[in-house]
Design a protein around this motif. Structure first.
Motif, PDB file in Angstrom:
ATOM      1  N   LEU A  77      44.752  63.971  39.440  1.00  0.00           N
ATOM      2  CA  LEU A  77      46.131  64.458  39.574  1.00  0.00           C
ATOM      3  C   LEU A  77      46.395  65.632  38.641  1.00  0.00           C
ATOM      4  O   LEU A  77      45.873  65.670  37.534  1.00  0.00           O
ATOM      5  CB  LEU A  77      47.091  63.346  39.149  1.00  0.00           C
ATOM      6  N   SER A  93      59.923  59.481  34.900  1.00  0.00           N
ATOM      7  CA  SER A  93      60.113  60.234  33.652  1.00  0.00           C
ATOM      8  C   SER A  93      60.596  61.659  33.925  1.00  0.00           C
ATOM      9  O   SER A  93      61.078  62.329  33.023  1.00  0.00           O
ATOM     10  CB  SER A  93      58.780  60.308  32.901  1.00  0.00           C
ATOM     11  N   THR A 162      51.938  66.398  46.619  1.00  0.00           N
ATOM     12  CA  THR A 162      53.119  65.547  46.705  1.00  0.00           C
ATOM     13  C   THR A 162      54.263  66.349  46.098  1.00  0.00           C
ATOM     14  O   THR A 162      54.310  66.602  44.910  1.00  0.00           O
ATOM     15  CB  THR A 162      52.873  64.160  46.037  1.00  0.00           C
ATOM     16  N   ASN A 183      51.013  63.179  50.000  1.00  0.00           N
ATOM     17  CA  ASN A 183      51.478  61.911  49.439  1.00  0.00           C
ATOM     18  C   ASN A 183      53.007  61.860  49.425  1.00  0.00           C
ATOM     19  O   ASN A 183      53.665  62.747  48.880  1.00  0.00           O
ATOM     20  CB  ASN A 183      50.940  61.739  48.006  1.00  0.00           C
ATOM     21  N   ASN A 185      55.710  58.505  49.114  1.00  0.00           N
ATOM     22  CA  ASN A 185      55.736  57.046  49.075  1.00  0.00           C
ATOM     23  C   ASN A 185      57.041  56.463  49.610  1.00  0.00           C
ATOM     24  O   ASN A 185      58.104  57.064  49.461  1.00  0.00           O
ATOM     25  CB  ASN A 185      55.550  56.570  47.622  1.00  0.00           C
ATOM     26  N   PRO A 252      48.463  54.269  48.067  1.00  0.00           N
ATOM     27  CA  PRO A 252      48.485  54.049  46.620  1.00  0.00           C
ATOM     28  C   PRO A 252      49.374  52.869  46.244  1.00  0.00           C
ATOM     29  O   PRO A 252      50.529  52.802  46.666  1.00  0.00           O
ATOM     30  CB  PRO A 252      49.061  55.369  46.061  1.00  0.00           C
ATOM     31  N   ASN A 254      50.918  51.456  43.022  1.00  0.00           N
ATOM     32  CA  ASN A 254      51.165  51.728  41.609  1.00  0.00           C
ATOM     33  C   ASN A 254      51.764  50.487  40.958  1.00  0.00           C
ATOM     34  O   ASN A 254      52.602  49.807  41.564  1.00  0.00           O
ATOM     35  CB  ASN A 254      52.200  52.857  41.458  1.00  0.00           C
ATOM     36  N   SER A 300      46.497  52.726  41.563  1.00  0.00           N
ATOM     37  CA  SER A 300      47.052  54.003  41.090  1.00  0.00           C
ATOM     38  C   SER A 300      47.602  53.890  39.675  1.00  0.00           C
ATOM     39  O   SER A 300      46.874  53.493  38.779  1.00  0.00           O
ATOM     40  CB  SER A 300      48.092  54.502  42.093  1.00  0.00           C
ATOM     41  N   ALA A 301      48.884  54.218  39.484  1.00  0.00           N
ATOM     42  CA  ALA A 301      49.431  54.167  38.124  1.00  0.00           C
ATOM     43  C   ALA A 301      49.351  52.741  37.572  1.00  0.00           C
ATOM     44  O   ALA A 301      49.361  51.772  38.323  1.00  0.00           O
ATOM     45  CB  ALA A 301      50.880  54.635  38.144  1.00  0.00           C
ATOM     46  N   PHE A 323      42.684  56.979  40.494  1.00  0.00           N
ATOM     47  CA  PHE A 323      42.902  58.279  39.865  1.00  0.00           C
ATOM     48  C   PHE A 323      42.031  58.340  38.623  1.00  0.00           C
ATOM     49  O   PHE A 323      42.033  57.400  37.817  1.00  0.00           O
ATOM     50  CB  PHE A 323      44.368  58.461  39.457  1.00  0.00           C
ATOM     51  N   LEU A 328      47.902  61.002  34.349  1.00  0.00           N
ATOM     52  CA  LEU A 328      48.388  60.943  35.730  1.00  0.00           C
ATOM     53  C   LEU A 328      49.227  62.204  35.899  1.00  0.00           C
ATOM     54  O   LEU A 328      48.681  63.305  35.892  1.00  0.00           O
ATOM     55  CB  LEU A 328      49.163  59.651  35.959  1.00  0.00           C
ATOM     56  N   LEU A 329      50.548  62.091  36.052  1.00  0.00           N
ATOM     57  CA  LEU A 329      51.377  63.304  36.073  1.00  0.00           C
ATOM     58  C   LEU A 329      51.930  63.562  34.675  1.00  0.00           C
ATOM     59  O   LEU A 329      51.668  64.597  34.064  1.00  0.00           O
ATOM     60  CB  LEU A 329      52.499  63.155  37.108  1.00  0.00           C
ATOM     61  N   THR A 330      52.648  62.585  34.146  1.00  0.00           N
ATOM     62  CA  THR A 330      53.216  62.764  32.793  1.00  0.00           C
ATOM     63  C   THR A 330      52.791  61.635  31.866  1.00  0.00           C
ATOM     64  O   THR A 330      53.111  61.671  30.688  1.00  0.00           O
ATOM     65  CB  THR A 330      54.764  62.774  32.853  1.00  0.00           C
ATOM     66  N   THR A 331      52.131  60.634  32.387  1.00  0.00           N
ATOM     67  CA  THR A 331      51.744  59.482  31.558  1.00  0.00           C
ATOM     68  C   THR A 331      50.218  59.376  31.504  1.00  0.00           C
ATOM     69  O   THR A 331      49.512  60.040  32.271  1.00  0.00           O
ATOM     70  CB  THR A 331      52.337  58.166  32.120  1.00  0.00           C
TER      71      THR A 331
HETATM   72  C1  DTB Z   1      51.201  57.934  43.557  1.00  0.00           C
HETATM   73  O1  DTB Z   1      51.509  57.023  44.363  1.00  0.00           O
HETATM   74  N1  DTB Z   1      50.930  57.765  42.273  1.00  0.00           N
HETATM   75  C2  DTB Z   1      50.676  59.023  41.636  1.00  0.00           C
HETATM   76  C3  DTB Z   1      50.655  60.010  42.829  1.00  0.00           C
HETATM   77  N2  DTB Z   1      51.106  59.207  43.912  1.00  0.00           N
HETATM   78  C4  DTB Z   1      51.321  61.293  42.737  1.00  0.00           C
HETATM   79  C5  DTB Z   1      51.672  59.354  40.568  1.00  0.00           C
HETATM   80  C6  DTB Z   1      51.761  58.317  39.503  1.00  0.00           C
HETATM   81  C7  DTB Z   1      52.727  58.816  38.468  1.00  0.00           C
HETATM   82  C8  DTB Z   1      52.786  57.909  37.296  1.00  0.00           C
HETATM   83  C9  DTB Z   1      53.804  58.348  36.308  1.00  0.00           C
HETATM   84  C10 DTB Z   1      53.563  59.668  35.687  1.00  0.00           C
HETATM   85  O2  DTB Z   1      52.426  59.975  35.220  1.00  0.00           O
HETATM   86  O3  DTB Z   1      54.539  60.432  35.542  1.00  0.00           O
END
Ligand code: DTB
Ligand code: SAM
Ligand code: SF4
Length: 362
Positions: A77, A93, A162, A183, A185, A252, A254, A300-301, A323, A328-331
């Motif tokens: 990601l 977040s 996404t 993606n 959800n 996914p 999560n 996933s998360a 993943f 991940l994206l922010t975590t």
């Molecule tokens: C998904 O279902 N999980 C991923 C992806 N699609 C984009 C994102 C998880 C994000 C977890 C919180 C974060 O890192 O901000």
């Protein structure tokens, strides 16, 4: 002959509890399970109610009918546009409604995105997934987004984005640029949805999914467990996915990452609901595998705080995608070293590309 074909030749017993009447899924089903898009909630609830070992055993059999048993698909990601999102998703977040201190950033330059994709490729990932904290992309961003897709694809990586809601025209443009997966959800059951998000509806999400499907891209659609929902909501969530006109190619699952400053992170902190029970999480993965035999089910998360034993049970229950990387994206995420060690312990391998796996399974 591959291990998978040898197993298939040896034959599997018909699976109790899995009745197959219609086949409306994306591809003809190999093996002895058929693909159904007419699952009912009581059927799904009774799968959840099964003795745990029976459920996981059946899920593993469905898994082996359709997928190589040792291979796990790896996706990486990248947050290409972080923070300041106008939506109010209670888990996120990046919502402007959350008080997480996350700084809103602009869309990254194409060059920086491609550099990050090259790193993902070098570390063995097969798919690069670019996420943006948007309600929907603006038309002025479409050229850059299409350049990112084309550049990442030219590296030999599968592409996923996404970006929030898409119009049909936007989905068509991304598809024409070479985007393999989109993606988007459903996140939870239709009944629980209003307690989590108020700024867009379940139907908005279904509309985007149908635009993605009509554009010819593969659909990646799942959700989050551990948001204080009931078992019935998990049934409703998987029912919504498994009764889409065509099952998502990628699902996914999560586990909520509780982030301080988000509605859910703060509400669930220090309560017994702060983390989903691991056995219930594995059950959710197993039921997803049984309902949608051809889908890649992505753990996933939430993996960072999951025990190795729980992750192993998820793989046994039919999860076959994760993943990779330490974000991940922010975590945070489990990270390459932890994943390599886990794969070595479990005898799992990275799937080099999803295509050969599908071919092997057909
Ligand atoms: C998904 O279902 N999980 C991923 C992806 N699609 C984009 C994102 C998880 C994000 C977890 C919180 C974060 O890192 O901000
Ligand atoms: N803004 C776009 C959208 O929501 O469609 C794309 C990015 S959004 C972060 C992608 C998905 O990540 C969400 O739908 C949700 O399922 C998941 N997600 C976000 N924050 C999470 C968290 N704290 N824990 C678990 N999953 C999360
Ligand atoms: Fe925005 Fe997506 Fe986060 Fe919702 S999940 S607040 S739409 S970035």
């Amino acid at each position: 002959m591959t291990e998978l074909l040898k197993e298939r030749e040896a034959g599997f017993p018909a699976k109790a509890g899995i009745q197959s009447n219609i086949a409306t899924g994306p591809r003809p089903a190999p093996g002895c399970t058929e693909i159904r898009c007419n699952w009912t909630r009581p059927e799904i609830a009774s799968l959840f109610d099964r003795p745990f070992l029976d459920l996981v055993f059946d899920a593993q059999q469905v898994h082996r009918d359709h997928h190589p048993r040792k291979q796990v698909q790896l996706s990486t990601l990248l947050s290409i546009k972080t923070g300041g999102c106008p939506e109010d998703c209670g888990y996120c977040s990046q919502s402007a409604f959350a008080e997480t201190g996350l700084k809103a950033e602009k869309l990254m330059d194409v060059g920086a995105v491609l550099a990050s994709a090259a790193e993902a490729k070098a570390s063995g990932s097969g798919r690069f997934c670019m996420g943006a904290a948007w309600r929907n992309p603006k038309d002025r961003d479409m050229d850059s987004l299409c350049e990112m897709v084309a550049g990442v694809k030219a590296m030999g990586l599968e592409t996923c984005m996404t970006l929030g809601m898409l119009t049909q025209a936007q989905a068509d443009r991304l598809s024409a640029a070479g985007l393999d997966y989109y993606n988007h959800n459903l996140d939870t059951s239709p009944e629980h949805y209003g307690a989590i998000i108020t700024t867009r509806t379940y139907q908005d999400r279904l509309d985007t999914l149908s635009h993605v499907r009509a554009s010819g891209m593969a659909v990646c659609c799942g959700g989050i467990v551990g948001m204080g929902e009931s078992r019935e909501d998990r049934v409703g969530f998987l029912h919504a996915l498994a009764t889409l006109p065509t099952h998502p190619e990628s699902v996914p699952i999560n586990a909520l990452v509780p982030v301080k400053g988000t509605v859910l992170g703060d509400m669930l902190a220090d309560t017994p609901l702060a983390r989903i029970d691991e056995i219930e999480f594995v059950r959710t993965v197993a039921v997803a595998r049984i309902l949608m035999p051809l889908a890649m089910v992505r753990l996933s998360a939430g993996r960072e705080s999951m025990s190795e034993a729980c992750q192993a049970l998820c793989f046994l229950a039919g999860a076959n995608s994760i993943f990779t990387g330490d974000r991940l994206l922010t975590t945070g995420n489990a990270g390459a070293c932890a994943d390599a060690a886990l794969f070595a312990k479990l005898g799992l391998e990275a799937m080099t590309s999803e295509e050969p796996a599908r071919v092997a399974a057909e």
